[in-house]
Design a protein around this motif. Structure first.
Motif, PDB file in Angstrom:
ATOM      1  N   GLN A 150       0.753  -1.275   0.051  1.00  0.00           N
ATOM      2  CA  GLN A 150      -0.014  -0.014   0.097  1.00  0.00           C
ATOM      3  C   GLN A 150       1.006   1.270   0.044  1.00  0.00           C
ATOM      4  N   GLY A 151       1.915   1.439   0.670  1.00  0.00           N
ATOM      5  CA  GLY A 151       2.921   2.418   0.627  1.00  0.00           C
ATOM      6  C   GLY A 151       3.442   2.492  -0.725  1.00  0.00           C
ATOM      7  N   VAL A 152       3.841   1.565  -1.347  1.00  0.00           N
ATOM      8  CA  VAL A 152       4.284   1.772  -2.740  1.00  0.00           C
ATOM      9  C   VAL A 152       3.301   2.221  -3.676  1.00  0.00           C
ATOM     10  N   TRP A 153       1.967   1.698  -3.380  1.00  0.00           N
ATOM     11  CA  TRP A 153       0.963   2.283  -4.150  1.00  0.00           C
ATOM     12  C   TRP A 153       0.716   3.653  -3.915  1.00  0.00           C
ATOM     13  N   ASP A 154       0.875   4.088  -2.681  1.00  0.00           N
ATOM     14  CA  ASP A 154       0.541   5.439  -2.226  1.00  0.00           C
ATOM     15  C   ASP A 154       1.540   6.241  -3.038  1.00  0.00           C
ATOM     16  N   VAL A 155       2.770   5.991  -3.081  1.00  0.00           N
ATOM     17  CA  VAL A 155       3.888   6.800  -3.835  1.00  0.00           C
ATOM     18  C   VAL A 155       3.610   6.854  -5.337  1.00  0.00           C
ATOM     19  N   LEU A 188       0.830   6.741  -6.807  1.00  0.00           N
ATOM     20  CA  LEU A 188      -0.330   7.702  -6.925  1.00  0.00           C
ATOM     21  C   LEU A 188       0.151   9.192  -6.492  1.00  0.00           C
ATOM     22  N   ALA A 189       1.104   9.312  -5.813  1.00  0.00           N
ATOM     23  CA  ALA A 189       1.557  10.613  -5.199  1.00  0.00           C
ATOM     24  C   ALA A 189       2.412  11.068  -6.431  1.00  0.00           C
ATOM     25  N   ALA A 190       3.192  10.384  -7.311  1.00  0.00           N
ATOM     26  CA  ALA A 190       3.937  10.790  -8.360  1.00  0.00           C
ATOM     27  C   ALA A 190       3.075  11.689  -9.219  1.00  0.00           C
ATOM     28  N   GLY A 191       1.786  11.183  -9.298  1.00  0.00           N
ATOM     29  CA  GLY A 191       0.832  11.719 -10.645  1.00  0.00           C
ATOM     30  C   GLY A 191       0.845  11.578 -11.792  1.00  0.00           C
ATOM     31  N   THR A 192       1.662  10.714 -12.095  1.00  0.00           N
ATOM     32  CA  THR A 192       2.057  10.478 -13.752  1.00  0.00           C
ATOM     33  C   THR A 192       1.648   9.007 -13.950  1.00  0.00           C
ATOM     34  N   LEU A 193       1.234   8.086 -13.347  1.00  0.00           N
ATOM     35  CA  LEU A 193       0.742   6.891 -13.583  1.00  0.00           C
ATOM     36  C   LEU A 193       0.023   6.673 -14.841  1.00  0.00           C
ATOM     37  N   LEU A 194      -1.272   7.307 -14.876  1.00  0.00           N
ATOM     38  CA  LEU A 194      -1.910   7.355 -15.918  1.00  0.00           C
ATOM     39  C   LEU A 194      -1.307   7.853 -17.363  1.00  0.00           C
ATOM     40  N   ASP A 195      -0.374   8.589 -17.232  1.00  0.00           N
ATOM     41  CA  ASP A 195       0.560   9.087 -18.435  1.00  0.00           C
ATOM     42  C   ASP A 195       1.435   7.822 -18.793  1.00  0.00           C
ATOM     43  N   ALA A 196       1.786   7.207 -17.957  1.00  0.00           N
ATOM     44  CA  ALA A 196       2.736   6.025 -18.321  1.00  0.00           C
ATOM     45  C   ALA A 196       1.759   4.912 -18.792  1.00  0.00           C
ATOM     46  N   VAL A 197       0.694   4.779 -18.477  1.00  0.00           N
ATOM     47  CA  VAL A 197      -0.290   3.657 -18.848  1.00  0.00           C
ATOM     48  C   VAL A 197      -0.698   4.267 -20.235  1.00  0.00           C
ATOM     49  N   GLU A 198      -0.833   5.377 -20.556  1.00  0.00           N
ATOM     50  CA  GLU A 198      -1.324   5.825 -21.773  1.00  0.00           C
ATOM     51  C   GLU A 198       0.046   5.906 -22.878  1.00  0.00           C
ATOM     52  N   GLY A 199       1.051   5.732 -22.447  1.00  0.00           N
ATOM     53  CA  GLY A 199       2.180   5.726 -23.188  1.00  0.00           C
ATOM     54  C   GLY A 199       2.836   7.181 -23.411  1.00  0.00           C
ATOM     55  N   THR A 200       2.162   8.190 -22.808  1.00  0.00           N
ATOM     56  CA  THR A 200       2.910   9.415 -22.988  1.00  0.00           C
ATOM     57  C   THR A 200       3.825   9.883 -22.217  1.00  0.00           C
ATOM     58  N   LEU A 232      10.393   7.235  -7.902  1.00  0.00           N
ATOM     59  CA  LEU A 232      11.472   7.135  -6.993  1.00  0.00           C
ATOM     60  C   LEU A 232      11.918   8.497  -6.440  1.00  0.00           C
ATOM     61  N   GLU A 233      11.616   9.631  -6.815  1.00  0.00           N
ATOM     62  CA  GLU A 233      11.734  10.917  -6.458  1.00  0.00           C
ATOM     63  C   GLU A 233      10.846  11.199  -5.445  1.00  0.00           C
ATOM     64  N   VAL A 234       9.607  10.682  -5.474  1.00  0.00           N
ATOM     65  CA  VAL A 234       8.558  10.932  -4.484  1.00  0.00           C
ATOM     66  C   VAL A 234       8.723  10.277  -3.122  1.00  0.00           C
ATOM     67  N   SER A 235       9.303   8.871  -3.451  1.00  0.00           N
ATOM     68  CA  SER A 235       9.497   8.046  -2.469  1.00  0.00           C
ATOM     69  C   SER A 235      10.267   8.115  -1.177  1.00  0.00           C
ATOM     70  N   GLY A 236      10.227   7.770  -0.181  1.00  0.00           N
ATOM     71  CA  GLY A 236      10.654   7.872   1.112  1.00  0.00           C
ATOM     72  C   GLY A 236      11.795   7.068   1.180  1.00  0.00           C
ATOM     73  N   GLU A 237      12.644   7.011   2.228  1.00  0.00           N
ATOM     74  CA  GLU A 237      13.607   6.056   2.350  1.00  0.00           C
ATOM     75  C   GLU A 237      13.224   4.573   2.577  1.00  0.00           C
ATOM     76  N   PRO A 243      13.470   1.060  -1.269  1.00  0.00           N
ATOM     77  CA  PRO A 243      14.151  -0.067  -1.528  1.00  0.00           C
ATOM     78  C   PRO A 243      13.065  -1.237  -2.178  1.00  0.00           C
ATOM     79  N   LEU A 244      11.842  -0.815  -1.636  1.00  0.00           N
ATOM     80  CA  LEU A 244      10.868  -2.107  -2.295  1.00  0.00           C
ATOM     81  C   LEU A 244      10.423  -1.846  -3.431  1.00  0.00           C
ATOM     82  N   ILE A 245      10.388  -0.442  -3.845  1.00  0.00           N
ATOM     83  CA  ILE A 245      10.146   0.078  -5.268  1.00  0.00           C
ATOM     84  C   ILE A 245      11.133  -0.340  -6.303  1.00  0.00           C
ATOM     85  N   VAL A 246      12.590  -0.458  -5.756  1.00  0.00           N
ATOM     86  CA  VAL A 246      13.789  -0.868  -6.444  1.00  0.00           C
ATOM     87  C   VAL A 246      13.343  -2.159  -6.749  1.00  0.00           C
TER      88      VAL A 246
END
Length: 144
Positions: free
Chosen positions: A27-32, A34-46, A57-62, A66-69
């Motif tokens: 859920q923490g990864v999912w929150d990050v 969503l917080a990045a705000g560009t998931l749909l841009d990536a999904v749509e290919g833009t 990774l820029e938005v994620s905390g310490e 590591p889990l995101i990586v």
């Protein structure tokens, strides 16, 4: 969603609730994501998947980074692009199904705890339960 977001259906991704995961770390990864705000841009290919990952990774905390990586570097069980497409669709469908099931369960519990004399609240919950059942049927019919 991290490695090949462009293979996902934007409508299904957009319909996932903010609390899509029971496991706190995921859920923490999912929150990050969503917080990045560009998931749909990536999904749509833009937005290129690598750039999307950089933004996450820029938005994620310490604690979450590591889990995101780790997730971003997992070997996916797909041999080719077609297999990856099937895997992406299957995983997204399963996540959607779990989210709908959880929502239905929560609403059912609320309904059971609702005072039968509170007709307005009872009707509201019944309406929402019906809507969730329609979503569940739609998801299952799209699988056929």
């Amino acid at each position: 969603m991290m490695q090949a977001p462009q293979l996902l259906e934007a409508e299904k991704v957009a319909s996932l609730p903010d609390d899509s995961f029971h496991v706190p770390a995921l859920q923490g990864v999912w929150d990050v994501m969503l917080a990045a705000g560009t998931l749909l841009d990536a999904v749509e290919g833009t937005l290129h998947p690598a750039r999307y990952l950089e933004q996450v990774l820029e938005v994620s905390g310490e604690t979450v980074r590591p889990l995101i990586v780790e997730i971003a570097n997992l070997d996916l069980p797909a041999r080719d692009e077609e297999g990856l497409q099937k895997l992406a669709g299957s995983l997204l469908d399963r996540l959607s199904e779990l989210s709908i099931t959880r929502e239905y369960s929560v609403l059912k519990q609320r309904l059971q705890r609702t005072d039968p004399g509170d007709a307005e609240r009872y009707q509201e919950l019944m309406t929402r339960l019906g809507q969730v059942q329609v979503k569940r049927r739609a998801l299952r019919s799209s699988d056929d």
